[in-house]
Design an enzyme around this catalytic site. Structure first.
Site, short mmCIF file in Angstrom:
data_model
loop_
_atom_site.label_atom_id
_atom_site.label_comp_id
_atom_site.label_asym_id
_atom_site.label_seq_id
_atom_site.Cartn_x
_atom_site.Cartn_y
_atom_site.Cartn_z
CG ASP A 13 13.03 2.21 -25.00
OD1 ASP A 13 12.53 1.50 -25.87
OD2 ASP A 13 12.39 2.74 -24.07
CE LYS A 69 7.86 4.04 -28.80
NZ LYS A 69 8.25 3.54 -27.51
CG MET A 112 11.32 13.75 -24.83
SD MET A 112 9.91 12.66 -25.00
CE MET A 112 9.13 12.81 -23.41
C1 LIG Z 1 11.12 9.42 -23.84
S1 LIG Z 1 11.82 10.34 -22.54
C2 LIG Z 1 12.20 9.07 -21.43
C3 LIG Z 1 12.41 9.57 -20.03
C4 LIG Z 1 12.81 8.44 -19.10
N1 LIG Z 1 11.74 7.49 -18.95
C5 LIG Z 1 13.25 8.95 -17.74
O1 LIG Z 1 12.62 8.68 -16.73
O2 LIG Z 1 14.29 9.61 -17.70
C6 LIG Z 1 13.36 10.79 -23.22
C7 LIG Z 1 13.86 12.14 -22.73
O3 LIG Z 1 14.39 12.02 -21.42
C8 LIG Z 1 15.43 12.96 -21.28
N2 LIG Z 1 16.66 12.21 -20.97
C9 LIG Z 1 16.81 10.89 -20.88
N3 LIG Z 1 18.07 10.58 -20.53
C10 LIG Z 1 18.71 11.74 -20.40
C11 LIG Z 1 20.04 12.10 -20.06
N4 LIG Z 1 20.96 11.17 -19.75
N5 LIG Z 1 20.37 13.40 -20.01
C12 LIG Z 1 19.46 14.35 -20.29
N6 LIG Z 1 18.19 14.07 -20.62
C13 LIG Z 1 17.83 12.79 -20.67
C14 LIG Z 1 15.55 13.72 -22.57
O4 LIG Z 1 14.74 14.86 -22.47
C15 LIG Z 1 14.97 12.72 -23.54
O5 LIG Z 1 14.50 13.36 -24.72
#
Ligand SMILES: C[S@@+](CC[C@H](N)C(=O)[O-])C[C@H]1O[C@@H](n2cnc3c(N)ncnc32)[C@H](O)[C@@H]1O
Length: 467
Positions: free
Chosen positions: A247, A269, A383
């Site tokens: 991803d 995505k 998100m």
């Molecule tokens: C599609 S979701 C996936 C979440 C992922 N499966 C998880 O458990 O962290 C993507 C969102 O996760 C959050 N996110 C993922 N990595 C991040 C990071 N290193 N710092 C802050 N937010 C993060 C953000 O809100 C981002 O838009």
């Protein structure tokens, strides 16, 4: 290499240790693990050694005599004056025994390595006495890469060795085992599910040859960004994968840990820009596995938290393909740790709720605002950056205090992470002032006051200093 590594069968064979203190005990522990017939001789055997070896070694409290030394396959000397040591070494070597003198490599016929003992699988590491601490570090690194149940896997394979030999030609046998160790049956054994693994193994050995190729899919969490936060299991799977579908939020550093010749496909995505549609991703997982590949579906954070991992699992399973999930550290946990802010904290918050700020067709997120506004606990919005102002307004509109602390954490756990904190009524401004446009979390609730981070005031002060 100036010493040749070999494994010696010691079961019920005589081994002598001269010495009665801690060094002797350390060697004795190794020898009892190898099931040697062990004798420990010393003029004085300390009470700890005596207690630890009672019933597993012959303990003799006197000076060793020639006959004791001559009768042994291995002799360890863990005690003694130099003149004695030289004499004992000479007697033992004359009798054909191999000798190890603790901390005196110049007298040693052999050295004892750092050992990883997983039953049938043992790994020995040595630096030839040059840097024992480095040897122990190497052992820890290898240990982390070996599945806990790797010894059971070796035993499992051993039970079917004859059956496989009877069924396959030499060439096919090698292919069978190569396929087996990366395949679903081995994954079942490693997961501790041997009952089902036995059934599957019998079917695997007996199935028609044209169906030989069935792979496996592992849905794996890559954590929030910092490669050190990858789980040991995720790292191991990456190093075995034939194909990796990854991803947008999976960093290059994490991908660089994968097997060098693995095929890699970006299927990320970005918001409103689905490079590869979800059903196409699922179709590819199935197709690669049907082609006999070990497939890793690598997802940011945890696959089952806003990751569509559940849908992928259902599709792969419905296609009759074995699928396993390896969790990852979700962004909320990673970001909270990076900001030194507990998500639940006695006196601040007794619960935490994860929601998504993403909505279909760029509309408003469909959340129960009234319920969220009355929560006296931590709310983490994934998100939610583009909808931050309207999320704040909705919560305030439904009764959450304007002064509720908030923290915005962008690229948490990564070198360029940003943390900005303030109150709920200034959430939109925090994002603007901090120019937040990467993946970010909104943390809303009393605990956010504890986050390390910048405030609107500190950002303004910095700007004035720079301007
Ligand atoms: C599609 S979701 C996936 C979440 C992922 N499966 C998880 O458990 O962290 C993507 C969102 O996760 C959050 N996110 C993922 N990595 C991040 C990071 N290193 N710092 C802050 N937010 C993060 C953000 O809100 C981002 O838009």
């Amino acid at each position: 290499m100036n010493r040749f590594p070999a494994y010696i069968a010691l079961e019920n064979r005589p081994v002598l240790i001269i010495g009665g203190g801690p060094s002797a005990l350390a060697k004795a522990r190794l020898m009892t693990a190898a099931q040697a017939s062990l004798t420990v001789i010393a003029e004085k055997i300390d009470s700890e050694t005596r207690a630890a070896l009672a019933g597993v070694a012959r303990l003799i409290e006197r000076a060793p005599v020639v006959g004791d030394i001559e009768a042994s396959v291995l002799v360890f000397i863990a005690d003694g004056r130099d003149s004695q040591i030289e004499r004992w070494v000479e007697i033992a070597q004359m009798a054909g025994a191999l000798v190890n003198v603790v901390d005196r490599p110049e007298f040693c016929d052999f050295i004892t390595p750092s050992i990883i003992d997983r039953g049938q699988v043992t790994v020995a590491i040595t630096t030839n006495g040059a840097a024992p601490v480095l040897g122990r570090k190497v052992r820890a690194d290898i240990e982390a890469l070996l599945p806990q149940n790797v010894g059971s896997l070796a035993e499992f394979a051993d039970r079917y060795r004859d059956a496989v030999k009877a069924k396959f030609s030499e060439h096919d046998r090698r292919l069978f085992w190569e396929h087996f160790f990366d395949g679903p049956v081995a994954a079942q054994v490693l997961a501790g599910d041997e009952v089902r693994a036995h059934e599957a193994m019998v079917a695997l050995i007996n199935r028609p040859r044209e169906k030989e190729k069935t792979g496996v899919v592992h849905i794996v969490g890559a954590g929030p960004g910092d490669p050190d936060l990858l789980t040991v299991k995720a790292l191991r799977l990456l190093q075995h994968a034939d194909v990796i579908l990854y991803d947008r939020l999976v960093s290059d550093e994490i991908l660089s840990l994968a097997r060098r010749d693995a095929e890699r496909f970006y299927v990320g995505k970005a918001k409103a820009n689905h490079a590869v549609p979800q059903d196409e991703i699922e179709a590819r997982l199935v197709a690669f596995a049907r082609d006999g590949k070990m497939v890793v579906r690598l997802k940011g954070g945890d696959p089952f938290i806003f990751g569509r991992g559940g849908e992928e699992l259902e599709t792969v399973r419905a296609a009759g393909i074995s699928v396993f999930t390896t969790p990852g550290i979700t962004a909320a946990a990673g970001c909270a740790a990076s900001a030194n802010m507990a998500l639940t904290h006695r006196g601040y918050s007794q619960a935490v709720t994860f929601v998504t700020g993403h909505a279909k067709d760029e509309g408003e997120p469909d959340l129960d605002w009234a319920a969220l506004a009355t929560l006296k606990s931590t709310l983490v919005v994934y998100m939610g950056v583009s909808k931050a102002s309207s999320i704040a307004n909705r919560l305030i509109g439904h009764g959450r205090a304007r002064s509720t602390p908030v923290a915005v954490i962008e690229k948490g756990t990564c070198p360029d992470q940003k943390i900005i904190k303030g109150s709920l009524d200034e959430l939109g401004q925090l994002i603007e002032a901090g120019s937040v446009d990467g993946p970010a979390l909104l943390v809303i609730g009393e605990v956010a006051a504890l986050a390390d981070g910048e405030t609107l005031l500190s950002i303004a002060q910095q700007e004035r200093l720079v301007a």
